[in-house]
Design an enzyme around this catalytic site. Structure first.
Site, PDB file in Angstrom:
ATOM      1  N   SER A  94       0.869  -1.185   0.000  1.00 64.42           N
ATOM      2  CA  SER A  94       0.000   0.000   0.000  1.00 64.42           C
ATOM      3  C   SER A  94       0.898   1.226   0.000  1.00 64.42           C
ATOM      4  CB  SER A  94      -0.867   0.001   1.270  1.00 64.42           C
ATOM      5  OG  SER A  94      -1.498   1.258   1.439  1.00 64.42           O
ATOM      6  N   TYR A 143      -1.760  -0.842  10.545  1.00 69.83           N
ATOM      7  CA  TYR A 143      -1.827  -1.109   9.097  1.00 69.83           C
ATOM      8  C   TYR A 143      -0.576  -0.545   8.403  1.00 69.83           C
ATOM      9  CZ  TYR A 143      -3.706  -1.177   4.328  1.00 69.83           C
ATOM     10  OH  TYR A 143      -3.893  -1.406   2.980  1.00 69.83           O
TER      11      TYR A 143
HETATM   12  P1  NAD Z   1     -11.301  -6.312   1.262  1.00 72.56           P
HETATM   13  O1  NAD Z   1     -11.566  -6.251   2.743  1.00 72.56           O
HETATM   14  O2  NAD Z   1     -12.428  -6.098   0.323  1.00 72.56           O
HETATM   15  O3  NAD Z   1     -10.630  -7.725   0.918  1.00 72.56           O
HETATM   16  C1  NAD Z   1      -9.702  -8.355   1.759  1.00 72.56           C
HETATM   17  C2  NAD Z   1      -9.865  -9.852   1.595  1.00 72.56           C
HETATM   18  O4  NAD Z   1      -8.945 -10.526   2.472  1.00 72.56           O
HETATM   19  C3  NAD Z   1     -11.287 -10.336   1.992  1.00 72.56           C
HETATM   20  O5  NAD Z   1     -11.742 -11.222   0.989  1.00 72.56           O
HETATM   21  C4  NAD Z   1     -11.059 -11.054   3.308  1.00 72.56           C
HETATM   22  O6  NAD Z   1     -11.982 -12.095   3.545  1.00 72.56           O
HETATM   23  C5  NAD Z   1      -9.644 -11.590   3.094  1.00 72.56           C
HETATM   24  N1  NAD Z   1      -8.987 -12.002   4.329  1.00 72.56           N
HETATM   25  C6  NAD Z   1      -8.863 -11.294   5.490  1.00 72.56           C
HETATM   26  N2  NAD Z   1      -8.251 -12.057   6.427  1.00 72.56           N
HETATM   27  C7  NAD Z   1      -7.968 -13.258   5.836  1.00 72.56           C
HETATM   28  C8  NAD Z   1      -7.360 -14.457   6.275  1.00 72.56           C
HETATM   29  N3  NAD Z   1      -6.903 -14.597   7.555  1.00 72.56           N
HETATM   30  N4  NAD Z   1      -7.234 -15.483   5.413  1.00 72.56           N
HETATM   31  C9  NAD Z   1      -7.707 -15.380   4.151  1.00 72.56           C
HETATM   32  N5  NAD Z   1      -8.311 -14.273   3.665  1.00 72.56           N
HETATM   33  C10 NAD Z   1      -8.453 -13.232   4.519  1.00 72.56           C
HETATM   34  O7  NAD Z   1     -10.116  -5.280   0.975  1.00 72.56           O
HETATM   35  P2  NAD Z   1      -9.478  -4.760  -0.403  1.00 72.56           P
HETATM   36  O8  NAD Z   1      -9.654  -3.309  -0.446  1.00 72.56           O
HETATM   37  O9  NAD Z   1      -9.913  -5.589  -1.548  1.00 72.56           O
HETATM   38  O10 NAD Z   1      -7.923  -5.017  -0.100  1.00 72.56           O
HETATM   39  C11 NAD Z   1      -7.177  -6.093  -0.655  1.00 72.56           C
HETATM   40  C12 NAD Z   1      -5.693  -5.836  -0.382  1.00 72.56           C
HETATM   41  O11 NAD Z   1      -5.307  -4.609  -1.003  1.00 72.56           O
HETATM   42  C13 NAD Z   1      -5.358  -5.688   1.100  1.00 72.56           C
HETATM   43  O12 NAD Z   1      -4.089  -6.277   1.360  1.00 72.56           O
HETATM   44  C14 NAD Z   1      -5.290  -4.192   1.279  1.00 72.56           C
HETATM   45  O13 NAD Z   1      -4.477  -3.805   2.370  1.00 72.56           O
HETATM   46  C15 NAD Z   1      -4.703  -3.771  -0.053  1.00 72.56           C
HETATM   47  N6  NAD Z   1      -4.941  -2.366  -0.424  1.00 72.56           N
HETATM   48  C16 NAD Z   1      -6.208  -1.925  -0.688  1.00 72.56           C
HETATM   49  C17 NAD Z   1      -6.392  -0.592  -1.058  1.00 72.56           C
HETATM   50  C18 NAD Z   1      -7.756  -0.029  -1.393  1.00 72.56           C
HETATM   51  O14 NAD Z   1      -7.856   1.189  -1.572  1.00 72.56           O
HETATM   52  N7  NAD Z   1      -8.806  -0.827  -1.515  1.00 72.56           N
HETATM   53  C19 NAD Z   1      -5.286   0.261  -1.126  1.00 72.56           C
HETATM   54  C20 NAD Z   1      -4.023  -0.225  -0.840  1.00 72.56           C
HETATM   55  C21 NAD Z   1      -3.871  -1.550  -0.488  1.00 72.56           C
END
Ligand code: NAD
Length: 252
Positions: free
Chosen positions: A145, A158
């Protein structure tokens, strides 16, 4: 497009694939020709995505994986390889955030974020790398991120987890180059997904978007170029790097 971006014949495993960016990564990898192992704690949440990929002519399998449990991680790789063949690409996407002032952060909050975002990537990354090393090839993509490279308030665990994940990416890239395994991080900025969309329409969310030089949120498919670059042979001379996709956020 160079055929080096083609993923036909390759198998990719995406953690946390049931929703959000993970589901998008799985769709994109499948449309580039990869067979995709969709990993989530509850496989019933993967049924619709699996059907969607198959209806579009792709190949997908749903596997159960809790990234913080080493036995579950190992079993998921076994199941994925049995269904789809050796895993060539791992996308370490599963991640969580706890939004709280630092002074109110509990040990449980801290552990849940660090366990999922950092230890989970270590466990899945090591399991993948051992198997990839035996075949002398593979690509691991850690979803970091921009908050691994800068900070905002109320997300201390985070931000710490993502900064550590970037360092882990560099260490893995250094050590695994000799066995043909590439390890890179993809660092998204603010990307609109169903779970954060409402927030970005609040005054606080709108203020945040105004701080992005391009004055807009990213969409899930804005990550496609970086994802396919890192997953494919087009990045065969890249390892230990961070590819940032953030509309200029980090340079603001
Ligand atoms: P989200 O919450 O929609 O998805 C996260 C997924 O991880 C979910 O499907 C959840 O069930 C799964 N998960 C959580 N704990 C778990 C575990 N112990 N075992 C297996 N699966 C597990 O979030 P997102 O926005 O899609 O984020 C996905 C990734 O991208 C994350 O690592 C997040 O930090 C990163 N990210 C997102 C953004 C954004 O703006 N959306 C920006 C930067 C980074």
């Amino acid at each position: 497009m160079s055929d080096r971006f083609d993923l036909s014949g390759k198998t990719a495993l995406v953690t946390g694939a049931s929703q959000g960016l993970g589901a998008g990564f799985a769709r994109t990898l499948a449309s580039a020709g990869a067979k995709v192992a969709l990993a989530a704690r509850q496989t019933n949440k993967l049924d619709a995505l699996k059907s969607e990929i198959e209806a579009a002519g792709g190949i997908a399998a749903a596997v159960s994986m809790d990234v913080i449990d080493p036995a579950s991680v190992r079993a998921a790789f076994d199941a994925a390889e049995e269904a789809l063949g050796p895993v060539d690409v791992l996308v370490n996407n599963a991640g969580i955030a706890v939004t709280k002032p630092f002074l109110e952060m509990t040990v449980e909050d801290w552990d849940s974020v660090l366990d999922t975002n950092l230890k989970g990537c270590f466990l899945a990354g090591q399991e993948a790398a051992r198997r990839m090393a035996d075949r002398n090839g593979g690509s691991i993509i850690n979803i970091a991120s921009v908050l691994g490279q800068s900070v905002i308030g109320h997300l201390s665990s985070y931000c710490a987890s993502k900064a550590a994940l970037i360092q882990l990416t560099k260490s893995m890239g250094l050590e695994l180059a000799r066995v043909g395994v590439r390890v890179n991080a993809l660092a998204p900025g603010y990307i609109e997904t169903p779970i954060n969309s409402d927030f970005f329409h609040t005054p606080a969310g709108e203020k945040l978007v105004k701080g992005i030089p391009q004055r807009q949120l990213g969409q899930s498919d804005d990550l496609d170029g970086a994802l396919l670059l890192l997953a494919s042979d087009a990045s065969r001379y890249m390892t230990g790097t961070v590819v940032t996709v953030d509309g200029g956020f980090l340079v603001a």
